[in-house]
Design a protein around this motif. Structure first.
Motif, PDB file in Angstrom:
ATOM      1  N   SER A 274       4.321   1.181  -1.196  1.00 52.45           N
ATOM      2  CA  SER A 274       5.325   1.152  -2.266  1.00 52.45           C
ATOM      3  C   SER A 274       4.740   0.859  -3.646  1.00 52.45           C
ATOM      4  CB  SER A 274       6.384   0.091  -1.946  1.00 52.45           C
ATOM      5  OG  SER A 274       5.800  -1.199  -1.904  1.00 52.45           O
ATOM      6  N   GLY A 275       3.492   0.380  -3.681  1.00 55.11           N
ATOM      7  CA  GLY A 275       2.894  -0.002  -4.949  1.00 55.11           C
ATOM      8  C   GLY A 275       3.255  -1.426  -5.336  1.00 55.11           C
TER       9      GLY A 275
ATOM     10  N   SER B 154       0.830  -1.208   0.000  1.00 58.87           N
ATOM     11  CA  SER B 154       0.000   0.000   0.000  1.00 58.87           C
ATOM     12  C   SER B 154       0.862   1.255   0.000  1.00 58.87           C
ATOM     13  CB  SER B 154      -0.942   0.003   1.209  1.00 58.87           C
ATOM     14  OG  SER B 154      -0.235   0.274   2.418  1.00 58.87           O
TER      15      SER B 154
END
Length: 210
Positions: A152-153, A150
């Motif tokens: 860092s992607g 959530s």
């Protein structure tokens, strides 16, 4: 014969485990598991002791109601589908419309953790199965991984291969040592893994590990 008994897509079988209860009386458990050893582990966690005898039970074919619904929504039913397989496909179409394919790494992690699923599942369906079935520590690792993603992607893969894996293990240590933290984690559903609630106790604890 293997396909007739166990389907083409399920990663598990249904085991009939016979052992003894705490009073020494015969006890029978019927459980899904990815292997015989996993089935015995489940039985032992429920208080059954050996020596064990283990038999296999065939998976159920799709129900008439499932088949009728599949026909109504123009859903293709692959040959060899079991009741669970078709349930997975129906849920994927009706509940998780547009659900993407799970990453092979996530599938591998779920398999290694003993999670039972159909290979016809999507990512959301697989996450639901994992959250429902993972043992305490493995679920804590998955949640810490979700918090990491959530921030860092990226998509869910195998958390063991992520550079931040030591932080996930650290959070799991915290969960095992703190019943209140486990209670906070226990209440998290799939949505809170795909988009974690930053106000929860579990989120804040996980964040502190990075």
């Amino acid at each position: 014969m293997e396909n007739e008994l166990f389907g083409r897509f399920c990663n598990y079988k249904i085991y009939v485990i016979t052992g003894r209860d705490t009073e020494g009386k015969r006890e029978v458990k019927i459980r899904r598991a990815v292997s015989e050893s996993a089935a015995i582990r489940i039985a032992e966690a429920e208080g059954v002791t050996g020596p064990f005898t283990v038999e296999l039970k065939p998976l159920e074919p799709p129900t008439d109601r499932q088949l009728a619904l599949a026909k109504k929504i123009n859903l293709n039913v692959p040959e060899g589908c079991t009741k669970d397989d078709l349930g997975t496909l129906l849920s994927r179409r009706l509940d998780f419309d547009g659900d993407r394919e799970p990453d092979p790494g996530l599938l591998h992690y779920a398999q290694d953790c003993g999670v039972c699923f159909s290979n016809l599942t999507g990512e959301s369906g697989l996450l639901e199965s994992m959250i429902a079935q993972l043992w305490l520590r493995d679920r804590a690792v998955l949640f810490a991984y979700a918090v990491h993603l959530s921030r860092s992607g990226g998509k869910f893969k195998d958390p063991r291969l992520d550079p931040s894996a030591p932080a996930f293990e650290k959070f799991a240590d915290m969960v095992e040592a703190d019943p209140a933290l486990w209670k906070s984690l226990e209440g998290r559903d799939r949505h809170d893994y795909q988009s974690p609630n930053s106000r929860s106790k579990a989120y804040k604890a996980a964040l502190s590990c990075f």
